[in-house]
Write an enzyme that holds these catalytic residues in place. Structure first.
Site, PDB file in Angstrom:
ATOM      1  N   ASN A  10       0.954  -1.081  -0.042  1.00 31.06           N
ATOM      2  CA  ASN A  10      -0.124  -0.042   0.247  1.00 31.06           C
ATOM      3  C   ASN A  10       0.480   1.256   0.076  1.00 31.06           C
ATOM      4  OD1 ASN A  10      -1.611   1.919   0.563  1.00 31.06           O
ATOM      5  ND2 ASN A  10      -2.376   1.549   2.324  1.00 31.06           N
ATOM      6  N   LYS A  12       0.007   4.392  -0.399  1.00 35.05           N
ATOM      7  CA  LYS A  12      -0.086   5.558   0.645  1.00 35.05           C
ATOM      8  C   LYS A  12      -0.760   6.598  -1.001  1.00 35.05           C
ATOM      9  CE  LYS A  12      -0.173   3.122   4.672  1.00 35.05           C
ATOM     10  NZ  LYS A  12      -0.249   3.546   5.943  1.00 35.05           N
ATOM     11  N   HIS A  98      -9.847   1.402   4.274  1.00 33.00           N
ATOM     12  CA  HIS A  98      -8.098   1.672   5.318  1.00 33.00           C
ATOM     13  C   HIS A  98      -8.611   2.389   6.180  1.00 33.00           C
ATOM     14  CE1 HIS A  98      -4.253   2.788   6.114  1.00 33.00           C
ATOM     15  NE2 HIS A  98      -3.372   1.917   5.639  1.00 33.00           N
ATOM     16  N   GLU A 100      -7.175   4.794   7.550  1.00 31.92           N
ATOM     17  CA  GLU A 100      -7.057   6.277   7.109  1.00 31.92           C
ATOM     18  C   GLU A 100      -8.219   6.696   6.523  1.00 31.92           C
ATOM     19  OE1 GLU A 100      -3.085   5.681   5.358  1.00 31.92           O
ATOM     20  OE2 GLU A 100      -2.317   4.897   7.436  1.00 31.92           O
ATOM     21  N   GLU A 172      -5.625  -4.747  10.535  1.00 32.55           N
ATOM     22  CA  GLU A 172      -4.232  -4.208  11.171  1.00 32.55           C
ATOM     23  C   GLU A 172      -4.839  -2.548  12.063  1.00 32.55           C
ATOM     24  OE1 GLU A 172      -2.119  -2.526   6.860  1.00 32.55           O
ATOM     25  OE2 GLU A 172      -4.489  -1.085   7.242  1.00 32.55           O
ATOM     26  N   GLY A 178       2.466   2.353  10.845  1.00 34.95           N
ATOM     27  CA  GLY A 178       3.344   3.761  11.005  1.00 34.95           C
ATOM     28  C   GLY A 178       3.754   4.132  11.740  1.00 34.95           C
ATOM     29  N   SER A 218       3.088  -1.457  10.526  1.00 33.94           N
ATOM     30  CA  SER A 218       4.916  -2.114  10.235  1.00 33.94           C
ATOM     31  C   SER A 218       5.218  -3.538  10.274  1.00 33.94           C
ATOM     32  CB  SER A 218       4.961  -1.444  12.296  1.00 33.94           C
ATOM     33  OG  SER A 218       4.138  -0.236  12.239  1.00 33.94           O
TER      34      SER A 218
HETATM   35  P1  PGA Z   1       2.465   0.748   8.197  1.00 38.14           P
HETATM   36  O1  PGA Z   1       1.249   0.681   7.492  1.00 38.14           O
HETATM   37  O2  PGA Z   1       2.981  -0.717   7.158  1.00 38.14           O
HETATM   38  O3  PGA Z   1       3.577   1.664   6.967  1.00 38.14           O
HETATM   39  O4  PGA Z   1       2.702   0.361   8.904  1.00 38.14           O
HETATM   40  C1  PGA Z   1       0.367  -0.226   6.832  1.00 38.14           C
HETATM   41  C2  PGA Z   1      -0.940  -0.542   6.165  1.00 38.14           C
HETATM   42  O5  PGA Z   1      -0.936   0.670   6.703  1.00 38.14           O
HETATM   43  O6  PGA Z   1      -1.676  -0.733   5.176  1.00 38.14           O
END
Ligand code: PGA
Length: 256
Positions: A10, A12, A98, A100, A172, A178, A218
Site C-alpha cells: 500500500n 498510500k 483503510h 486512514e 490492521e 506507521g 509496521s
Molecule cells: P505500515 O502501514 O506498514 O506503514 O504500518 C500499513 C498500512 O497502513 O496498510
C-alpha cells in the site's frame, strides 16, 4: 486448506509517476517468477497506468491494486473513480476501509460494504481493512476482538454469501500503522482466527477456510518471518516497507 499468501504493498499518497516507474521496476527486477505468494502493488490512482506498463513489459506475475473506489459505475461524482475504470486499467485488488480513509475521509462501515460489493460485481478482489484503535486495545483483547468482528460483520452486510469467499480481509490495528510498533504474532493470530470464525458464521466453514486474512501494521523484512508461521495470518498489507523494493521483496520471501 492451503491458502496462497498475499503480500500487498500500500503505497498510500507516495510516489509521483516518475518515482512510481522507478519503484515498480526495482520491485519487478527483484521478483522471481517462481515466488509462490501472490503479490500486489497498490499505487495512487494516477500511477496505475505507469505501474501497469512496467509490470506488463516484464510479463510480471505481480498484480495491480488500487487504494480506494467509489461504488457507482459512472456519473456526476466529482473526483471519484469507479470499479469499471479500475477493471479496464487491469486492477485485480482494491483496498477498502483503510483506517486512514475512515479517519480522514469519513468512510463508514456502510460505505465499505457498498464499495466491496461494487468491486466484486466487476471481478476485483476487495481487501477489506479492519482494526481497533489504541483505546479499544487498552480495554483488553476481548474488547478489541468484539470491535473488529463487528467491523467485519458490517463490511459483509451487503455481500452475498457466495461472494464472501472472494474477499480478502486485512487486520490492521491502528496503533501499529506507521508507528514501528507491531502486534505480537500471537495477538495477530488470535484476532485473525476470530475473524475467520465470523466469516464462517456468514459464509460457511469451507468459504472461511479459503479467505485470506492479512496482517498489517509496521510489518517489514525484520519481523515478517514471525508472522508467516501463524496459521490464520495469510500474508501482509505493507505500508512504509513497501516503498523500499529490497525490504518489500524480503517480506515476500518470508511467506515463501
Ligand atoms: P505500515 O502501514 O506498514 O506503514 O504500518 C500499513 C498500512 O497502513 O496498510
Amino acid at each position: 486448506m492451503m491458502r496462497t499468501p498475499l503480500i500487498a504493498g500500500n503505497w498510500k499518497m507516495n510516489k509521483t509517476t516518475a518515482e512510481a516507474a522507478v519503484l515498480s521496476q526495482d520491485i519487478s527486477n527483484r521478483f522471481y517468477k517462481d515466488f509462490t505468494p501472490d503479490v500486489a502493488l497498490c499505487p495512487p490512482f494516477i500511477d496505475l497506468k505507469t505501474v501497469r506498463n512496467v509490470l506488463a513489459f516484464d510479463k510480471s506475475p505481480i498484480k495491480l491494486g488500487a487504494q480506494d473506489v467509489f461504488w457507482e459505475d459512472s456519473g456526476a461524482y466529482t473526483g471519484a473513480t469507479s470499479p469499471v475504470m479500475l477493471r479496464e486499467e487491469g486492477v485485480s485488488y482494491c483496498i477498502v476501509g483503510h483506517s486512514e480513509r475512515r479517519e480522514y475521509f469519513a468512510e463508514t462501515d456502510e460505505m465499505v460494504s457498498r464499495k466491496a460489493k461494487a468491486l466484486l460485481a466487476h471481478g476485483i478482489t476487495p481487501i477489506i481493512c479492519v482494526g481497533e484503535g489504541l483505546k479499544k486495545r487498552d480495554e483488553g483483547a476481548q474488547a478489541a476482538i468484539d470491535f473488529v468482528v463487528a467491523q467485519v460483520q458490517a463490511a459483509l452486510q451487503l455481500l452475498a454469501p457466495e461472494d464472501i469467499k472472494r474477499i480478502v480481509i486485512a487486520y490492521e490495528p491502528i496503533w501499529a500503522i506507521g508507528t514501528g510498533r507491531t502486534a505480537t504474532p500471537e495477538s495477530a493470530q488470535e484476532m485473525c482466527a476470530s475473524i475467520r470464525t465470523c466469516l464462517a458464521d456468514n459464509a460457511g466453514a469451507e468459504a472461511a477456510q479459503a479467505i485470506r486474512i492479512l496482517y498489517g501494521g509496521s510489518m517489514k523484512a525484520e519481523n515478517a518471518a514471525f508472522f508467516a508461521p501463524m496459521p490464520d495470518v495469510d500474508g501482509g498489507l505493507i505500508g512504509g516497507a513497501a516503498l523500499d523494493a529490497a525490504n518489500f521483496i524480503d517480506i515476500v520471501k518470508a511467506f515463501l
